[in-house]
Design an enzyme around this catalytic site. Structure first.
Site, PDB file in Angstrom:
ATOM      1  N   LEU A   9       8.276   0.523  45.356  1.00 58.58           N
ATOM      2  CA  LEU A   9       7.859   1.742  44.822  1.00 58.58           C
ATOM      3  C   LEU A   9       7.157   1.522  43.385  1.00 58.58           C
ATOM      4  O   LEU A   9       6.132   1.828  43.127  1.00 58.58           O
ATOM      5  CB  LEU A   9       8.925   2.632  44.772  1.00 58.58           C
ATOM      6  CG  LEU A   9       8.542   4.340  44.417  1.00 58.58           C
ATOM      7  CD1 LEU A   9       7.492   4.652  45.284  1.00 58.58           C
ATOM      8  CD2 LEU A   9       9.862   4.954  44.383  1.00 58.58           C
ATOM      9  N   ASP A  12      10.286  -5.629  35.130  1.00 60.69           N
ATOM     10  CA  ASP A  12      11.326  -5.871  36.370  1.00 60.69           C
ATOM     11  C   ASP A  12      12.193  -7.215  35.918  1.00 60.69           C
ATOM     12  O   ASP A  12      11.606  -8.365  35.781  1.00 60.69           O
ATOM     13  CB  ASP A  12      10.598  -6.276  37.639  1.00 60.69           C
ATOM     14  CG  ASP A  12      11.529  -6.282  38.816  1.00 60.69           C
ATOM     15  OD1 ASP A  12      11.251  -5.274  39.990  1.00 60.69           O
ATOM     16  OD2 ASP A  12      12.411  -6.853  38.899  1.00 60.69           O
ATOM     17  N   ASP A  65      16.158  -6.177  31.130  1.00 62.89           N
ATOM     18  CA  ASP A  65      17.114  -5.084  31.786  1.00 62.89           C
ATOM     19  C   ASP A  65      17.230  -3.803  31.097  1.00 62.89           C
ATOM     20  O   ASP A  65      17.518  -3.721  29.996  1.00 62.89           O
ATOM     21  CB  ASP A  65      18.734  -5.747  31.845  1.00 62.89           C
ATOM     22  CG  ASP A  65      19.657  -4.833  32.485  1.00 62.89           C
ATOM     23  OD1 ASP A  65      19.050  -3.735  32.853  1.00 62.89           O
ATOM     24  OD2 ASP A  65      20.713  -5.001  32.215  1.00 62.89           O
ATOM     25  N   ASN A  99      11.472   3.791  37.066  1.00 62.09           N
ATOM     26  CA  ASN A  99      11.570   3.390  38.501  1.00 62.09           C
ATOM     27  C   ASN A  99      13.015   2.451  38.819  1.00 62.09           C
ATOM     28  O   ASN A  99      13.638   2.579  39.839  1.00 62.09           O
ATOM     29  CB  ASN A  99      10.266   3.132  38.976  1.00 62.09           C
ATOM     30  CG  ASN A  99      10.711   2.570  40.601  1.00 62.09           C
ATOM     31  OD1 ASN A  99      11.004   3.448  41.255  1.00 62.09           O
ATOM     32  ND2 ASN A  99      10.665   1.159  40.738  1.00 62.09           N
ATOM     33  N   TYR A 139      25.293   6.972  43.265  1.00 66.08           N
ATOM     34  CA  TYR A 139      23.895   7.181  43.270  1.00 66.08           C
ATOM     35  C   TYR A 139      23.484   8.559  43.147  1.00 66.08           C
ATOM     36  O   TYR A 139      22.623   8.888  42.376  1.00 66.08           O
ATOM     37  CB  TYR A 139      23.173   6.399  44.528  1.00 66.08           C
ATOM     38  CG  TYR A 139      21.898   6.388  44.677  1.00 66.08           C
ATOM     39  CD1 TYR A 139      20.881   5.748  43.847  1.00 66.08           C
ATOM     40  CD2 TYR A 139      21.136   7.520  45.564  1.00 66.08           C
ATOM     41  CE1 TYR A 139      19.747   5.613  44.124  1.00 66.08           C
ATOM     42  CE2 TYR A 139      19.865   7.499  45.868  1.00 66.08           C
ATOM     43  CZ  TYR A 139      19.123   6.349  45.107  1.00 66.08           C
ATOM     44  OH  TYR A 139      17.466   6.652  45.270  1.00 66.08           O
ATOM     45  N   LYS A 179      21.405  10.114  39.867  1.00 67.19           N
ATOM     46  CA  LYS A 179      20.142  10.863  40.088  1.00 67.19           C
ATOM     47  C   LYS A 179      20.162  12.189  39.640  1.00 67.19           C
ATOM     48  O   LYS A 179      19.263  12.885  39.088  1.00 67.19           O
ATOM     49  CB  LYS A 179      19.740  10.746  41.661  1.00 67.19           C
ATOM     50  CG  LYS A 179      19.482   9.436  41.991  1.00 67.19           C
ATOM     51  CD  LYS A 179      18.315   8.792  41.437  1.00 67.19           C
ATOM     52  CE  LYS A 179      17.743   7.625  41.733  1.00 67.19           C
ATOM     53  NZ  LYS A 179      16.793   6.771  41.109  1.00 67.19           N
TER      54      LYS A 179
END
Length: 324
Positions: free
Chosen positions: A19, A38, A85, A112, A185, A189
């Site tokens: 994504l 990343d 990170d 993301n 998770y 979120k």
């Protein structure tokens, strides 16, 4: 005719694959110079663990971040890679500083980066809980903190006027509808939604918007989640392709979305849904000064009677994947 993001710079975290990669490529296609973040190191298959490495702006060739940056440059765009990170506070500072050093300013932040440690609540370890909260929620906070400080400083330098700033955060339907094997998770979120709405209110006076998306996309991190959804036939468009999500991110990063702020949007498979804040479904007032147990039993027990176990406030028609 100029591109919507021409002259703008952007950061996309977790952009080495999936994504984030699709989002970075879309922002570049719209004219933005992109810092591709990343922290994943080179190697077969890579990793989705995303923890324990501070990293920095030096990207050896062969890393996913540098590969995406090179893909953008090969198409005529401008991009640099960053291996840090984002859950590490100083690494997040370095990420924002890199965008400012390379491009003079930061205009767009797309958060993301994430990881998974799926486990039922009764089996989950403290480390599995902490890891997901750290990467998702703290990672979003870290980059947002330094980006917000940058925009506030720019506004002050300009005499207090508005500047250009866009934040696009990433939540999940796991927060909206629940996810039995993902308590860490889902909690992270949900926290990201709260962080986004708070940030939207705090930064609006500086000209900065903050919105959050709940994307549904087939990536390495979600391959087990969507294992039961069939892949399309050759030549057909996958309804779970990240390419369905990236254009919405590009739009929210653009000048056209200047009046879109503090919003939660679900996106997948050719569909975008704008979610409302939770509304009151039923309201009861005590007949006396204070509710008693018996009075609450009289009004609430009949209201919830017969509802399906685990029913949530999420809209089922929105959360159903379209196959057409």
């Amino acid at each position: 005719m100029p591109l919507p993001l021409e002259g703008r710079s952007a950061i996309v975290t977790g952009a080495g694959r999936g994504l984030g990669r699709a989002e970075a490529l879309e922002l570049a296609r719209l004219g933005a110079a992109v810092v591709v973040n990343d922290y994943e190191q080179p190697g077969p298959g890579g990793t989705t663990r995303a923890e324990g490495h501070r990293g920095g702006s030096v990207s050896p060739s062969g890393t996913p971040a540098e590969s995406v940056a090179e893909e953008i440059r090969a198409a005529g765009g401008s991009a640099v890679a960053h291996l840090g990170d984002v859950a590490d506070h100083e690494s997040a500072r370095d990420l924002v500083d890199l965008a400012v050093r390379e491009y003079g300013k930061l205009d767009v932040l797309v958060n993301n980066a994430g990881n998974l440690r799926d486990r039922m609540i009764f089996s989950m370890s403290e480390d599995e809980w902490d890891s997901v909260i750290r990467v998702h929620l703290k990672g979003h906070f870290n980059t947002t903190h330094f980006a917000a400080a940058h925009w506030r400083s720019r506004s002050k330098a300009a005499g207090g006027g508005p500047v250009y700033g866009r934040i696009v955060n990433t939540s999940s339907e796991a927060f909206l509808a629940g996810s039995a094997g993902q308590p860490n998770y889902a909690a992270a979120k949900g926290g990201i939604v709260g962080l986004t709405t708070s940030t939207a209110l705090a930064l609006a006076k500086y000209g900065v918007t903050a919105n959050v998306i709940c994307p549904r996309a087939r990536t390495r991190m979600t391959q087990d989640v969507f294992a039961g959804f069939p892949k399309p036939e050759e030549g057909a468009v996958d309804p779970l392709s990240p390419d369905h999500v990236a254009p919405l991110v590009g739009y929210l990063a653009s000048p056209a979305a200047g009046e879109v702020n503090g919003q939660l949007l679900i996106v997948h498979g050719g569909m975008v849904a704008v979610m409302e804040r939770p509304r009151v479904a039923a309201k009861y007032d005590t007949a006396k000064d204070v509710f008693t147990y018996g009075e609450l039993d009289d009004v609430l027990t009949p209201y919830f009677a017969g509802r399906p176990p685990g029913e949530t406030f999420a809209s089922p028609e929105v959360l159903t994947l379209r196959h057409d």
